[in-house]
Write a protein that holds these residues in place. Structure first.
Motif, PDB file in Angstrom:
ATOM      1  N   LEU A 108       0.797  -1.223   0.000  1.00 31.32           N
ATOM      2  CA  LEU A 108       0.000   0.000   0.000  1.00 31.32           C
ATOM      3  C   LEU A 108       0.829   1.271   0.000  1.00 31.32           C
ATOM      4  O   LEU A 108       0.304   2.352  -0.295  1.00 31.32           O
ATOM      5  CB  LEU A 108      -0.919   0.019   1.228  1.00 31.32           C
ATOM      6  N   LEU A 109       2.115   1.162   0.331  1.00 32.94           N
ATOM      7  CA  LEU A 109       2.955   2.348   0.532  1.00 32.94           C
ATOM      8  C   LEU A 109       4.115   2.389  -0.434  1.00 32.94           C
ATOM      9  O   LEU A 109       4.688   1.361  -0.786  1.00 32.94           O
ATOM     10  CB  LEU A 109       3.492   2.361   1.970  1.00 32.94           C
ATOM     11  N   LYS A 142      15.830  -1.049   7.537  1.00 30.71           N
ATOM     12  CA  LYS A 142      16.537  -1.271   6.274  1.00 30.71           C
ATOM     13  C   LYS A 142      17.666  -2.273   6.454  1.00 30.71           C
ATOM     14  O   LYS A 142      17.816  -3.209   5.651  1.00 30.71           O
ATOM     15  CB  LYS A 142      17.073   0.039   5.716  1.00 30.71           C
ATOM     16  N   ALA A 143      18.445  -2.118   7.512  1.00 30.72           N
ATOM     17  CA  ALA A 143      19.558  -3.039   7.755  1.00 30.72           C
ATOM     18  C   ALA A 143      19.062  -4.459   7.991  1.00 30.72           C
ATOM     19  O   ALA A 143      19.726  -5.419   7.595  1.00 30.72           O
ATOM     20  CB  ALA A 143      20.368  -2.552   8.949  1.00 30.72           C
ATOM     21  N   TYR A 197       7.756  -5.375   6.578  1.00 29.50           N
ATOM     22  CA  TYR A 197       6.605  -4.474   6.563  1.00 29.50           C
ATOM     23  C   TYR A 197       6.935  -3.048   6.147  1.00 29.50           C
ATOM     24  O   TYR A 197       6.040  -2.281   5.799  1.00 29.50           O
ATOM     25  CB  TYR A 197       5.900  -4.497   7.922  1.00 29.50           C
ATOM     26  N   PHE A 198       8.206  -2.689   6.166  1.00 32.69           N
ATOM     27  CA  PHE A 198       8.609  -1.362   5.729  1.00 32.69           C
ATOM     28  C   PHE A 198       9.521  -1.414   4.500  1.00 32.69           C
ATOM     29  O   PHE A 198      10.166  -0.426   4.161  1.00 32.69           O
ATOM     30  CB  PHE A 198       9.313  -0.617   6.879  1.00 32.69           C
ATOM     31  N   ASN A 199       9.551  -2.556   3.815  1.00 31.85           N
ATOM     32  CA  ASN A 199      10.546  -2.685   2.743  1.00 31.85           C
ATOM     33  C   ASN A 199      10.276  -1.778   1.552  1.00 31.85           C
ATOM     34  O   ASN A 199      11.205  -1.415   0.831  1.00 31.85           O
ATOM     35  CB  ASN A 199      10.708  -4.151   2.301  1.00 31.85           C
ATOM     36  N   SER A 200       9.039  -1.358   1.346  1.00 31.71           N
ATOM     37  CA  SER A 200       8.751  -0.479   0.205  1.00 31.71           C
ATOM     38  C   SER A 200       9.094   0.983   0.487  1.00 31.71           C
ATOM     39  O   SER A 200       9.127   1.807  -0.435  1.00 31.71           O
ATOM     40  CB  SER A 200       7.281  -0.599  -0.213  1.00 31.71           C
ATOM     41  N   ILE A 201       9.329   1.298   1.768  1.00 36.28           N
ATOM     42  CA  ILE A 201       9.693   2.678   2.133  1.00 36.28           C
ATOM     43  C   ILE A 201      10.936   2.690   3.025  1.00 36.28           C
ATOM     44  O   ILE A 201      11.178   3.650   3.763  1.00 36.28           O
ATOM     45  CB  ILE A 201       8.526   3.399   2.845  1.00 36.28           C
TER      46      ILE A 201
END
Length: 427
Positions: A323-324, A365-366, A371-375
């Motif tokens: 979604l992001l 990121k590291a 769940y945050f891989n697209s941002i």
């Protein structure tokens, strides 16, 4: 003051009932410090100011806040009574049980049919460990420790003797005792004191007992390759996927639960269609879970949105990274993805997953955190949890959010006056 008068006044003060807040029966929603920590970690701006304005307001139960695997999963063993209790206390208006089946066709709450070796103490129970699909083998110079224990390996009664624990394992373990460890360092084992596992019936009774008229969201788990369907054991023969889907419906009907309070879920599209065609009252509120990771799969999923909508699916539930996106003039702004725009255009209500499952945002990121891989390139501080939620709510228009720590979402939902999905409103 006369001591007798003092005692009388004290007794009168004790006798004054606490004003109900968010559920009646003197039930107090308690959020703890985390929402305020996140707000304090935000960059200054209108969103932070708005959230700060709600810091001293009463908190209420809110159906926008959906307890993922229970709702206290950031700290409590998932799919346990203690986890559900924590999510309920933090104001989750809808609470989840992931539904798996046992060898004797019992239905139990477990996030995967085959996760007992990492989420329970089954390997410490020799009489049950011997029944595992893959019994424990110790790590050696060429291979990690290994085990695979499924709910379908044991009976419902045997399942109920297990203790729930934080999901994790030690790949270097040489004993079952050592294998029990491996909890991520940003979670906790403080509450790993034998979490009470739940059958589906026990979950229904538990959620129904909470003040505030909570809703249910059972997810029919898709059996993995190790548990081929139709399933056969010493107790059942040729147990089909449709029988499994029907058994979940029957559990709620047998307890006379108003189906407007039930939001069934599945990643398997045929389960959703089965409910729509065979028990529409149950199926019309079904939540179709989707997870597409590759560009090709995402494109195919986008193209199939109109098919699902035409079949009667009302609620779509994509993963957060679907979604992001990173956008804006400098590609440093969190924006709705192309998939989000397509889902909105197709007319779906959207419930997203999963919030507060990622740990400290400075390291996502590291850690290549999902769940945050697209941002991930523009994520670096915990205050962004609420920036993400702002995009989900105020730009995409989601109607609910699964969370591993319900307090965070409950606070935001109450501050913005969100209500969550409305039972009985779908046709």
């Amino acid at each position: 003051m006369n001591s007798l008068v003092t005692l009388a006044l004290a007794a009168a003060a004790v006798a004054v009932p606490v004003q109900p807040r968010g559920g009646g029966d003197d039930y107090l929603v308690s959020l703890g410090p985390r929402p305020y920590y996140i707000i304090n970690n935000m960059t200054d701006g209108p969103l932070k100011t708005k959230l700060q304005s709600c810091e001293n307001l009463p908190q209420t139960i809110n159906k926008f806040s959906i307890g993922h695997r229970g709702g206290g999963t950031l700290q409590f063993p998932e799919e346990t009574k203690q986890d559900e209790d924590a999510g309920a206390r933090m104001g989750a208006g809808i609470l989840e049980c992931d539904v798996s089946f046992t060898a004797d066709r019992g239905l139990v709450c477990r996030h995967s049919l085959c996760d007992l070796h990492t989420t329970t103490d089954i390997l410490l129970r020799p009489e049950l460990a011997s029944k595992c699909t893959t019994p424990f083998t110790a790590a050696n110079d060429t291979a990690d420790a290994n085990a695979l224990c499924c709910t379908s390996d044991i009976t419902k009664a045997e399942f109920s003797t297990l203790c729930g624990k934080q999901d994790g394992f030690n790949a270097s373990a040489t004993t079952p005792e050592d294998y029990q460890h491996g909890t991520p360092d940003w979670r906790t084992e403080l509450y790993d004191t034998c979490g009470t596992v739940l059958t589906l019936d026990e979950y229904i009774d538990l959620v129904d007992s909470y003040p505030g008229h909570r809703d249910f969201t059972p997810e029919l788990k898709t059996p993995p390759a190790q548990v081929p369907m139709p399933f056969s054991s010493a107790y059942v023969q040729n147990y089909t996927q449709q029988e499994y889907a029907q058994d979940m419906v029957d559990a709620f009907r047998n307890k006379s639960i108003d189906l407007s309070r039930v939001w069934p879920q599945s990643f398997t599209y045929s389960d959703i269609v089965y409910w729509l065609n065979n028990d529409h009252e149950f199926g019309k509120q079904a939540v179709y879970l989707v997870e597409f990771d590759t560009p090709a799969d995402l494109l195919a999923g986008t193209n199939n949105l109109t098919v699902a909508k035409a079949a009667g699916v009302n609620i779509l539930s994509p993963a957060l990274p679907m979604l992001l996106s990173e956008g804006g003039p400098d590609n440093k702004t969190i924006v709705p993805s192309a998939y989000a725009h397509a889902a909105i255009a197709a007319g779906f209500d959207i419930i997203a997953w999963t919030f507060e499952r990622s740990g400290p945002l400075a390291t996502v990121k590291a850690r290549e955190e999902y769940y945050f891989n697209s941002i991930a390139n523009i994520t670096s501080y915990d205050g962004q949890y609420y920036e993400v939620l702002d995009v989900l709510v105020n730009q995409i228009g989601i109607i609910g959010l699964f969370s591993d720590w319900s307090a965070t979402v409950t606070y935001f939902a109450n501050c913005f006056g969100l209500k969550g999905p409305v039972g009985g409103s779908y046709t």
